[in-house]
Motif scaffolding. Structure first.
Motif, PDB file in Angstrom:
ATOM      1  N   MET A 152     -41.984  -2.902  39.355  1.00  0.00           N
ATOM      2  CA  MET A 152     -42.494  -3.740  40.436  1.00  0.00           C
ATOM      3  C   MET A 152     -43.170  -5.013  39.941  1.00  0.00           C
ATOM      4  O   MET A 152     -43.874  -5.675  40.710  1.00  0.00           O
ATOM      5  N   LEU A 153     -42.977  -5.366  38.702  1.00  0.00           N
ATOM      6  CA  LEU A 153     -43.693  -6.500  38.127  1.00  0.00           C
ATOM      7  C   LEU A 153     -43.382  -7.838  38.780  1.00  0.00           C
ATOM      8  O   LEU A 153     -44.183  -8.756  38.710  1.00  0.00           O
ATOM      9  N   THR A 154     -42.235  -7.963  39.407  1.00  0.00           N
ATOM     10  CA  THR A 154     -41.880  -9.229  40.042  1.00  0.00           C
ATOM     11  C   THR A 154     -42.441  -9.335  41.460  1.00  0.00           C
ATOM     12  O   THR A 154     -42.356 -10.391  42.067  1.00  0.00           O
ATOM     13  N   ARG A 155     -43.021  -8.288  41.968  1.00  0.00           N
ATOM     14  CA  ARG A 155     -43.552  -8.295  43.335  1.00  0.00           C
ATOM     15  C   ARG A 155     -44.990  -8.810  43.355  1.00  0.00           C
ATOM     16  O   ARG A 155     -45.729  -8.655  42.383  1.00  0.00           O
ATOM     17  N   PRO A 156     -45.378  -9.407  44.481  1.00  0.00           N
ATOM     18  CA  PRO A 156     -46.755  -9.908  44.595  1.00  0.00           C
ATOM     19  C   PRO A 156     -47.763  -8.757  44.485  1.00  0.00           C
ATOM     20  O   PRO A 156     -47.545  -7.680  45.034  1.00  0.00           O
ATOM     21  N   GLY A 157     -48.819  -8.986  43.791  1.00  0.00           N
ATOM     22  CA  GLY A 157     -49.874  -7.993  43.648  1.00  0.00           C
ATOM     23  C   GLY A 157     -49.696  -7.040  42.490  1.00  0.00           C
ATOM     24  O   GLY A 157     -50.633  -6.322  42.142  1.00  0.00           O
ATOM     25  N   MET A 171     -41.775 -12.643  31.080  1.00  0.00           N
ATOM     26  CA  MET A 171     -43.052 -11.996  31.275  1.00  0.00           C
ATOM     27  C   MET A 171     -42.843 -10.514  31.599  1.00  0.00           C
ATOM     28  O   MET A 171     -43.601  -9.673  31.148  1.00  0.00           O
ATOM     29  N   ARG A 172     -41.813 -10.246  32.370  1.00  0.00           N
ATOM     30  CA  ARG A 172     -41.584  -8.871  32.808  1.00  0.00           C
ATOM     31  C   ARG A 172     -41.392  -7.927  31.619  1.00  0.00           C
ATOM     32  O   ARG A 172     -41.925  -6.819  31.603  1.00  0.00           O
ATOM     33  N   THR A 173     -40.648  -8.361  30.620  1.00  0.00           N
ATOM     34  CA  THR A 173     -40.384  -7.501  29.466  1.00  0.00           C
ATOM     35  C   THR A 173     -41.662  -7.197  28.700  1.00  0.00           C
ATOM     36  O   THR A 173     -41.908  -6.040  28.322  1.00  0.00           O
ATOM     37  N   GLY A 216     -56.352  -6.644  26.432  1.00  0.00           N
ATOM     38  CA  GLY A 216     -55.962  -7.836  25.677  1.00  0.00           C
ATOM     39  C   GLY A 216     -54.451  -7.989  25.589  1.00  0.00           C
ATOM     40  O   GLY A 216     -53.914  -9.097  25.731  1.00  0.00           O
ATOM     41  N   LEU A 217     -53.757  -6.890  25.382  1.00  0.00           N
ATOM     42  CA  LEU A 217     -52.294  -6.928  25.358  1.00  0.00           C
ATOM     43  C   LEU A 217     -51.730  -7.314  26.721  1.00  0.00           C
ATOM     44  O   LEU A 217     -50.741  -8.050  26.809  1.00  0.00           O
ATOM     45  N   TRP A 218     -52.352  -6.821  27.799  1.00  0.00           N
ATOM     46  CA  TRP A 218     -51.912  -7.165  29.156  1.00  0.00           C
ATOM     47  C   TRP A 218     -52.078  -8.667  29.396  1.00  0.00           C
ATOM     48  O   TRP A 218     -51.201  -9.335  29.915  1.00  0.00           O
ATOM     49  N   TRP A 219     -53.247  -9.192  28.999  1.00  0.00           N
ATOM     50  CA  TRP A 219     -53.484 -10.634  29.139  1.00  0.00           C
ATOM     51  C   TRP A 219     -52.434 -11.414  28.343  1.00  0.00           C
ATOM     52  O   TRP A 219     -51.864 -12.385  28.846  1.00  0.00           O
ATOM     53  N   ALA A 220     -52.205 -11.022  27.093  1.00  0.00           N
ATOM     54  CA  ALA A 220     -51.243 -11.728  26.245  1.00  0.00           C
ATOM     55  C   ALA A 220     -49.836 -11.652  26.830  1.00  0.00           C
ATOM     56  O   ALA A 220     -49.090 -12.639  26.804  1.00  0.00           O
ATOM     57  N   ALA A 221     -49.458 -10.493  27.375  1.00  0.00           N
ATOM     58  CA  ALA A 221     -48.126 -10.347  27.966  1.00  0.00           C
ATOM     59  C   ALA A 221     -47.953 -11.291  29.146  1.00  0.00           C
ATOM     60  O   ALA A 221     -46.895 -11.923  29.299  1.00  0.00           O
ATOM     61  N   ILE A 222     -48.978 -11.422  29.962  1.00  0.00           N
ATOM     62  CA  ILE A 222     -48.900 -12.327  31.114  1.00  0.00           C
ATOM     63  C   ILE A 222     -48.909 -13.780  30.646  1.00  0.00           C
ATOM     64  O   ILE A 222     -48.068 -14.594  31.045  1.00  0.00           O
ATOM     65  N   HIS A 223     -49.856 -14.121  29.793  1.00  0.00           N
ATOM     66  CA  HIS A 223     -50.029 -15.504  29.339  1.00  0.00           C
ATOM     67  C   HIS A 223     -48.794 -16.018  28.592  1.00  0.00           C
ATOM     68  O   HIS A 223     -48.218 -17.042  28.955  1.00  0.00           O
ATOM     69  N   VAL A 237     -45.385   3.651  35.081  1.00  0.00           N
ATOM     70  CA  VAL A 237     -43.927   3.605  35.214  1.00  0.00           C
ATOM     71  C   VAL A 237     -43.521   2.828  36.465  1.00  0.00           C
ATOM     72  O   VAL A 237     -42.600   2.004  36.426  1.00  0.00           O
ATOM     73  N   LEU A 238     -44.210   3.059  37.582  1.00  0.00           N
ATOM     74  CA  LEU A 238     -43.885   2.349  38.821  1.00  0.00           C
ATOM     75  C   LEU A 238     -44.114   0.840  38.680  1.00  0.00           C
ATOM     76  O   LEU A 238     -43.324   0.042  39.187  1.00  0.00           O
ATOM     77  N   LEU A 239     -45.189   0.476  38.011  1.00  0.00           N
ATOM     78  CA  LEU A 239     -45.470  -0.950  37.820  1.00  0.00           C
ATOM     79  C   LEU A 239     -44.397  -1.640  36.994  1.00  0.00           C
ATOM     80  O   LEU A 239     -44.129  -2.828  37.203  1.00  0.00           O
TER      81      LEU A 239
END
Length: 121
Positions: free
Chosen positions: A51-56, A1-3, A87-94, A46-48
């Motif tokens: 930090m994608l593995t962190r809560p929130g 998911m992170r990638t 939509g891309l953000w949703w797809a990346a997470i899903h 860039v910061l996110l």
């Protein structure tokens, strides 16, 4: 998911930068305001990524997506691009979560197959 999420955020980084160039032409916005807002949003992208593995972090990502859609009030094209990136953000997470589950299953299966011959000896 992170990638997948990081790839989406890097794409947004560039779109925000280009939107800043377009927003500079807006008669009601000062150049300082445009680049302060765009710079903060670009830095957040860039910061996110780190930090994608962190809560929130995913929640902050959703807030960024909403801000991109809202920025369409100043740069009309951003309504469209904001919805596309949401939509891309949703797809990346899903789909990223699905890939993570499949990777974990595959790793567990490979480990079980590696451990089985050692037990037979």
């Amino acid at each position: 998911m992170r990638t997948l999420c990081a790839s989406t955020l890097i794409g947004e980084f560039f779109v925000i930068g280009f939107a800043g160039l377009v927003a500079m032409k807006h008669p009601d916005l000062s150049m300082g305001t445009v680049w302060t807002v765009c710079g903060i949003a670009m830095a957040l992208c860039v910061l996110l990524c780190g930090m994608l593995t962190r809560p929130g972090a995913l929640t902050v990502g959703w807030a960024l997506q909403a801000a991109l859609v809202v920025s369409g009030y100043w740069v009309g094209t951003m309504f469209f691009l904001g919805v596309i990136f949401a939509g891309l953000w949703w797809a990346a997470i899903h789909y990223g979560r699905k890939v993570d589950v499949l990777k974990a299953r595959h790793a567990a299966r490979a480990e079980a197959q590696t451990a089985a011959p050692a037990q037979e000896v």
